[in-house]
Write a protein that holds these residues in place. Structure first.
Motif, PDB file in Angstrom:
ATOM      1  N   TYR A   3       0.831  -1.204   0.000  1.00 15.96           N
ATOM      2  CA  TYR A   3       0.000   0.000   0.000  1.00 15.96           C
ATOM      3  C   TYR A   3       0.866   1.256   0.000  1.00 15.96           C
ATOM      4  O   TYR A   3       0.663   2.168  -0.812  1.00 15.96           O
ATOM      5  CB  TYR A   3      -0.928   0.013   1.220  1.00 15.96           C
ATOM      6  N   PRO A  30      -2.672   6.849  -3.181  1.00 16.89           N
ATOM      7  CA  PRO A  30      -2.637   6.775  -1.718  1.00 16.89           C
ATOM      8  C   PRO A  30      -1.823   7.882  -1.058  1.00 16.89           C
ATOM      9  O   PRO A  30      -2.052   8.188   0.114  1.00 16.89           O
ATOM     10  CB  PRO A  30      -2.022   5.390  -1.452  1.00 16.89           C
ATOM     11  N   PRO A  53      -7.932   5.573   3.612  1.00 16.63           N
ATOM     12  CA  PRO A  53      -8.502   4.976   2.405  1.00 16.63           C
ATOM     13  C   PRO A  53     -10.017   4.754   2.445  1.00 16.63           C
ATOM     14  O   PRO A  53     -10.719   5.085   1.499  1.00 16.63           O
ATOM     15  CB  PRO A  53      -7.742   3.661   2.273  1.00 16.63           C
TER      16      PRO A  53
END
Length: 218
Positions: free
Chosen positions: A31, A115, A121
């Motif tokens: 991520y 991101p 998120p």
């Protein structure tokens, strides 16, 4: 450190599995190092219609966007009663007609986003833009849009992409889902309520099979 670790575990334990997984994902290298991220459940599949049906064909619709919001298309049971092994994308080929369902639910957004531009998120849409800066949200066609749920569902379209959402599947799988328990915060009272809200088989849609041969090879 042990006390802090235990406190963090207790805080995580208050959440349903979906939220716990999301919180853990935020610190995962996959991520933190990604240019783009999309949060999909195991019964959700990104189905791109633009260009050759690749992620870059979607991103090319608006190179300035920080977040693309893609509408759900709910797929129903297609009359299947019993579990069969194999890909759900090949078994369930009938879904919701957006003009015959409640758009606020059936055309809910899922997002593919940068991101590094958001500090949180979330399941459907990222939140908390870094430094409070303005962010550019776009539909799958690249048109700028407000972040609001209502704006995305009202203007929902499957022209450039959709999220195939197979939340019903076969009847016996639905009963097993209720026996097991749900990964999300809210759960419906009965399988009958679930079917009434999600088992839509208005029209055939086999568009995701565009990549079937490549998926099988992979």
């Amino acid at each position: 450190a042990s006390f802090q670790d235990n406190a963090a575990k207790r805080r995580l334990g208050r959440h349903k599995p979906q939220v716990r997984g999301l919180i853990r994902a935020m610190t995962h290298p996959a991520y933190t190092s990604a240019e783009w991220v999309m949060m999909l459940d195991a019964d959700e599949f990104l189905n791109i219609h633009a260009g050759a049906g690749r992620v870059d064909d979607l991103l090319a619709q608006n190179r300035d966007a920080d977040c693309f919001m893609i509408n759900w298309r709910l797929f129903g049971s297609s009359g299947v009663q019993d579990f069969q092994p194999g890909f759900v994308t090949e078994q369930f080929l009938h879904g919701a007609d957006p003009d015959r369902v409640s758009r606020s639910h059936a055309l809910a957004p899922k997002s593919i986003f940068r991101p590094d531009r958001f500090s949180k998120p979330n399941i459907h849409r990222p939140a908390h833009p870094v430094d409070g800066a303005e962010r550019i949200y776009a539909t799958a066609s690249g048109q700028p849009i407000q972040r609001s749920w209502g704006a995305v569902s009202r203007r929902g379209s499957y022209s450039h992409a959709q999220i195939n959402h197979y939340s019903v599947q076969s009847m016996d799988m639905l009963l097993l889902k209720f026996a097991r328990g749900f990964a999300v915060e809210r759960q419906m009272e009965s399988p009958q309520d679930y079917l009434a809200a999600r088992d839509f088989n208005h029209s055939r849609d086999a568009s995701i099979l565009r990549h079937a041969a490549e998926v099988r090879a992979e």
